[in-house]
Design an enzyme around this catalytic site. Sequence first.
Site, PDB file in Angstrom:
ATOM      1  CD  GLU A  94     -15.174 -11.187  -9.761  1.00 22.43           C
ATOM      2  OE1 GLU A  94     -14.985 -10.182  -9.960  1.00 22.43           O
ATOM      3  OE2 GLU A  94     -15.206 -11.631  -8.329  1.00 22.43           O
TER       4      GLU A  94
ATOM      5  CE1 TYR B 125      -3.322 -15.870  -8.098  1.00 20.35           C
ATOM      6  CE2 TYR B 125      -2.917 -15.227  -5.889  1.00 20.35           C
ATOM      7  CZ  TYR B 125      -2.342 -15.762  -7.014  1.00 20.35           C
ATOM      8  OH  TYR B 125      -1.156 -16.210  -6.712  1.00 20.35           O
TER       9      TYR B 125
ATOM     10  NE  ARG C 240      -4.049  -5.034   0.894  1.00 15.69           N
ATOM     11  CZ  ARG C 240      -4.183  -3.975   1.939  1.00 15.69           C
ATOM     12  NH1 ARG C 240      -3.027  -3.300   2.008  1.00 15.69           N
ATOM     13  NH2 ARG C 240      -5.008  -3.857   2.722  1.00 15.69           N
TER      14      ARG C 240
ATOM     15  CB  ALA D 109      -3.977  -2.489  -5.424  1.00 18.99           C
TER      16      ALA D 109
ATOM     17  CG  HIS E 157     -10.798  -0.909   1.147  1.00 19.02           C
ATOM     18  ND1 HIS E 157     -10.420  -1.328   2.525  1.00 19.02           N
ATOM     19  CD2 HIS E 157     -10.504  -1.932   0.607  1.00 19.02           C
ATOM     20  CE1 HIS E 157      -9.904  -2.414   2.684  1.00 19.02           C
ATOM     21  NE2 HIS E 157      -9.930  -2.928   1.485  1.00 19.02           N
TER      22      HIS E 157
HETATM   23  P1  FAD Z   1      -5.528  -1.180  -2.288  1.00 19.50           P
HETATM   24  O1  FAD Z   1      -5.792  -0.604  -3.342  1.00 19.50           O
HETATM   25  O2  FAD Z   1      -4.311  -1.415  -1.734  1.00 19.50           O
HETATM   26  O3  FAD Z   1      -6.409  -0.556  -0.782  1.00 19.50           O
HETATM   27  C1  FAD Z   1      -6.209  -1.133   0.455  1.00 19.50           C
HETATM   28  C2  FAD Z   1      -6.366  -0.004   1.369  1.00 19.50           C
HETATM   29  O4  FAD Z   1      -5.390   0.622   1.429  1.00 19.50           O
HETATM   30  C3  FAD Z   1      -7.520   0.883   1.046  1.00 19.50           C
HETATM   31  O5  FAD Z   1      -8.042   1.362   2.276  1.00 19.50           O
HETATM   32  C4  FAD Z   1      -6.596   2.174   0.194  1.00 19.50           C
HETATM   33  O6  FAD Z   1      -7.637   3.236   0.584  1.00 19.50           O
HETATM   34  C5  FAD Z   1      -5.618   2.057   1.077  1.00 19.50           C
HETATM   35  N1  FAD Z   1      -4.521   2.353   0.245  1.00 19.50           N
HETATM   36  C6  FAD Z   1      -4.221   2.215  -1.165  1.00 19.50           C
HETATM   37  N2  FAD Z   1      -3.138   2.637  -1.548  1.00 19.50           N
HETATM   38  C7  FAD Z   1      -2.476   3.110  -0.626  1.00 19.50           C
HETATM   39  C8  FAD Z   1      -1.243   3.908  -0.531  1.00 19.50           C
HETATM   40  N3  FAD Z   1      -0.390   4.181  -1.368  1.00 19.50           N
HETATM   41  N4  FAD Z   1      -0.673   4.555   0.756  1.00 19.50           N
HETATM   42  C9  FAD Z   1      -1.754   4.154   1.949  1.00 19.50           C
HETATM   43  N5  FAD Z   1      -3.045   3.752   1.889  1.00 19.50           N
HETATM   44  C10 FAD Z   1      -3.219   3.095   0.573  1.00 19.50           C
HETATM   45  N6  FAD Z   1      -9.853 -10.406  -2.970  1.00 19.50           N
HETATM   46  C11 FAD Z   1      -9.180 -11.795  -3.252  1.00 19.50           C
HETATM   47  O7  FAD Z   1      -8.506 -12.312  -2.260  1.00 19.50           O
HETATM   48  N7  FAD Z   1      -9.095 -12.299  -4.386  1.00 19.50           N
HETATM   49  C12 FAD Z   1      -9.802 -11.783  -5.651  1.00 19.50           C
HETATM   50  O8  FAD Z   1      -9.829 -12.352  -6.485  1.00 19.50           O
HETATM   51  C13 FAD Z   1     -10.679 -10.492  -5.376  1.00 19.50           C
HETATM   52  N8  FAD Z   1     -11.297  -9.760  -6.245  1.00 19.50           N
HETATM   53  C14 FAD Z   1     -11.708  -8.571  -6.389  1.00 19.50           C
HETATM   54  C15 FAD Z   1     -12.305  -8.286  -7.294  1.00 19.50           C
HETATM   55  C16 FAD Z   1     -13.106  -6.762  -7.188  1.00 19.50           C
HETATM   56  C17 FAD Z   1     -13.761  -6.030  -8.299  1.00 19.50           C
HETATM   57  C18 FAD Z   1     -13.138  -6.112  -5.986  1.00 19.50           C
HETATM   58  C19 FAD Z   1     -13.861  -4.830  -5.859  1.00 19.50           C
HETATM   59  C20 FAD Z   1     -12.545  -6.961  -4.802  1.00 19.50           C
HETATM   60  C21 FAD Z   1     -11.944  -8.134  -5.063  1.00 19.50           C
HETATM   61  N9  FAD Z   1     -11.132  -8.596  -3.708  1.00 19.50           N
HETATM   62  C22 FAD Z   1     -10.409  -9.968  -4.143  1.00 19.50           C
HETATM   63  C23 FAD Z   1     -11.151  -8.060  -2.621  1.00 19.50           C
HETATM   64  C24 FAD Z   1     -10.051  -7.349  -2.233  1.00 19.50           C
HETATM   65  O9  FAD Z   1      -8.842  -8.047  -2.228  1.00 19.50           O
HETATM   66  C25 FAD Z   1     -10.009  -6.337  -0.927  1.00 19.50           C
HETATM   67  O10 FAD Z   1     -11.058  -5.587  -1.114  1.00 19.50           O
HETATM   68  C26 FAD Z   1      -8.746  -5.676  -0.624  1.00 19.50           C
HETATM   69  O11 FAD Z   1      -9.162  -5.506   1.132  1.00 19.50           O
HETATM   70  C27 FAD Z   1      -8.407  -4.689  -1.069  1.00 19.50           C
HETATM   71  O12 FAD Z   1      -7.860  -4.658  -2.428  1.00 19.50           O
HETATM   72  P2  FAD Z   1      -7.356  -3.398  -3.249  1.00 19.50           P
HETATM   73  O13 FAD Z   1      -6.963  -3.945  -4.256  1.00 19.50           O
HETATM   74  O14 FAD Z   1      -8.662  -2.564  -3.259  1.00 19.50           O
HETATM   75  O15 FAD Z   1      -6.520  -2.722  -2.180  1.00 19.50           O
END
Ligand code: FAD
Length: 290
Positions: free
Chosen positions: A15, A47, A105, A126, A151
Amino acid sequence: MTDRLSRDRPTFSVEFFPPKDEDGETELWKAIDRLQSLDPAFVSVTYGAGGGSRDRTIRTTSRIVADTELVAMAHLTAVSHSVDELRAVLRAYRDAGIDNVLAIRGDPPGDPLGEWTPHPAGLSYAGELVRLVKEVDPGFQVGVAAFPYGHPRSEDVDSDLRHLVAKIDAGADFAITQLFLEPDGYLRLRDRLAAAGCHVPLLPGIMPLTSARTLRRGPELSGAPLPPGLEERLAPYLDDSVAFRAAGIDVTTELCAALLAEGVPAIHFYTLNRSTATSEIVHRLGLVEN
Ligand code: FAD
């Protein structure tokens, strides 16, 4: 990309983040040149939270597709974007020949642990982004983020798992974990996903322990615990950066070896745009074909 993860031997991926200036650009391309020869399964480009770095992600990933033989994945977050803007970024990825997207997200700009407020015409989670990516082009392969210790904003591990399963059910083809320092949390998560009927590849995200700072900051940023045994093992080297690096690479190699012995398909390395530590570790693990 998932084809590259289902070969008969384990592999690795790396990455990068999009560089901010010319020096950063030079450093990144040195790392890409060096790592390319080791044949990673794919390379990904993060991103940034603000709109400003969006163009840098598109530019960097597009150049990797155009100028190298590497399989590239661009990350995409929902931060500060309307759905129309997200669609436009996805079309730019597609037009540049980028076939893989990590749909995340993102965190609230400014304070990553602050309250998430979606863009008024945007997305909240997400899982919605996974669906949007597949809607723009079902040919995209989509990855999502996973958290071996939950998370930081999740209420408990059960709700965290439910939401991860929902992201996979929404169409995710694989998941990559947040960094961690001992295998147990990852293995528990993998077992719980399998018990929930999810069998997509779950790639462990590993940051090579090259400095005392990475040891301190890793647990702070990820929520993964700092194992007491590890702290003790590395304590003698805290004031000697060369000795710390050597011991840290040993520790990281042992962690990866334990994961490979458990049958992980690939290790995803957070490289911080450097190649030396990753290169050393994948050679020691025998992940490079000669
Ligand atoms: P989600 O999956 O949406 O989860 C966020 C929170 O909401 C969690 O507590 C989850 O349990 C909860 N949740 C999810 N779906 C629901 C639902 N339907 N209803 C209620 N609650 C829900 N950040 C950046 O800015 N840029 C990057 O390029 C980047 N790359 C990353 C790469 C990896 C491999 C990882 C592990 C993280 C990365 N991050 C990046 C960090 C990421 O943006 C943060 O960890 C962010 O807080 C969570 O993103 P997520 O996609 O897991 O969110």
